[in-house]
Design a protein around this motif. Structure first.
Motif, PDB file in Angstrom:
ATOM      1  N   HIS A 102       0.812  -1.203   0.000  1.00 27.57           N
ATOM      2  CA  HIS A 102       0.000   0.000   0.000  1.00 27.57           C
ATOM      3  C   HIS A 102       0.854   1.267   0.000  1.00 27.57           C
ATOM      4  O   HIS A 102       0.489   2.254  -0.631  1.00 27.57           O
ATOM      5  CB  HIS A 102      -0.993  -0.020   1.168  1.00 27.57           C
ATOM      6  CG  HIS A 102      -2.113  -0.996   0.917  1.00 27.57           C
ATOM      7  ND1 HIS A 102      -3.062  -0.807  -0.046  1.00 27.57           N
ATOM      8  CD2 HIS A 102      -2.392  -2.185   1.487  1.00 27.57           C
ATOM      9  CE1 HIS A 102      -3.895  -1.839  -0.059  1.00 27.57           C
ATOM     10  NE2 HIS A 102      -3.510  -2.682   0.870  1.00 27.57           N
ATOM     11  N   GLU A 103       1.983   1.228   0.666  1.00 26.35           N
ATOM     12  CA  GLU A 103       2.880   2.380   0.646  1.00 26.35           C
ATOM     13  C   GLU A 103       3.430   2.605  -0.758  1.00 26.35           C
ATOM     14  O   GLU A 103       3.489   3.717  -1.257  1.00 26.35           O
ATOM     15  CB  GLU A 103       4.019   2.178   1.652  1.00 26.35           C
ATOM     16  CG  GLU A 103       4.877   3.402   1.800  1.00 26.35           C
ATOM     17  CD  GLU A 103       5.797   3.312   2.991  1.00 26.35           C
ATOM     18  OE1 GLU A 103       6.945   3.751   2.844  1.00 26.35           O
ATOM     19  OE2 GLU A 103       5.388   2.807   4.045  1.00 26.35           O
ATOM     20  N   ALA A 106       0.672   3.869  -3.118  1.00 25.29           N
ATOM     21  CA  ALA A 106       0.191   5.215  -2.808  1.00 25.29           C
ATOM     22  C   ALA A 106       1.060   6.286  -3.434  1.00 25.29           C
ATOM     23  O   ALA A 106       0.620   7.402  -3.649  1.00 25.29           O
ATOM     24  CB  ALA A 106       0.123   5.423  -1.297  1.00 25.29           C
TER      25      ALA A 106
END
Length: 107
Positions: A102-103, A106
Motif C-alpha cells: 500500500h505504501e 500510494a
C-alpha cells in the motif's frame, strides 16, 4: 433518432480462494521476473527486507523517484492485487507485505 443502450453488466469477480491465490501467484511471478531484469530495482527491493521500515521506505521512494518508468511498470504489475482486494473484500498479502504494497502503490 437516438440510440439508447442498456448498461453492460460487469461480470462478477471470481473470489474463490483458488482464483485469489492464482492472482497473487501470477502477480508475484511477474514481479519477480521484472525485478530479475532490472537489477537496480531488484537491489533496492531486496535490501528493504533487512532494513528498518522507515529506512526501507525512504530508499525505495528515492530509487523509484529517480526511475519513474520502473515505478509505473511495477505499479501496473502489482495492480491486480489491489483490484482483487477491493472486489473480493479480502487482504491477500501477509501484514508486512500488505503495508509495503500500500505504501508503494500510494506513491
Amino acid at each position: 433518432m437516438g440510440v439508447i443502450s442498456a448498461p453492460m453488466a460487469a461480470a462478477a469477480p471470481d473470489c474463490s480462494p483458488e482464483a485469489v491465490n492464482g492472482t497473487v501467484s501470477s502477480v508475484r511471478g511477474a514481479a519477480e521476473q521484472y525485478l530479475s531484469t532490472h537489477p537496480g530495482a531488484n537491489q533496492v527491493v531486496t535490501s528493504a527486507y533487512g532494513q528498518p521500515r522507515g529506512e526501507a521506505a525512504a530508499n525505495i521512494r528515492s530509487y523509484f523517484t529517480a526511475h519513474p518508468n520502473e515505478y509505473y511498470d511495477l505499479r501496473g504489475i502489482l495492480s491486480p492485487i489491489g483490484e482483487t482486494e477491493r472486489q473480493c473484500s479480502v487482504s491477500v498479502l501477509p501484514p508486512h507485505l500488505e503495508s509495503a504494497y500500500h505504501e508503494f502503490m500510494a506513491g
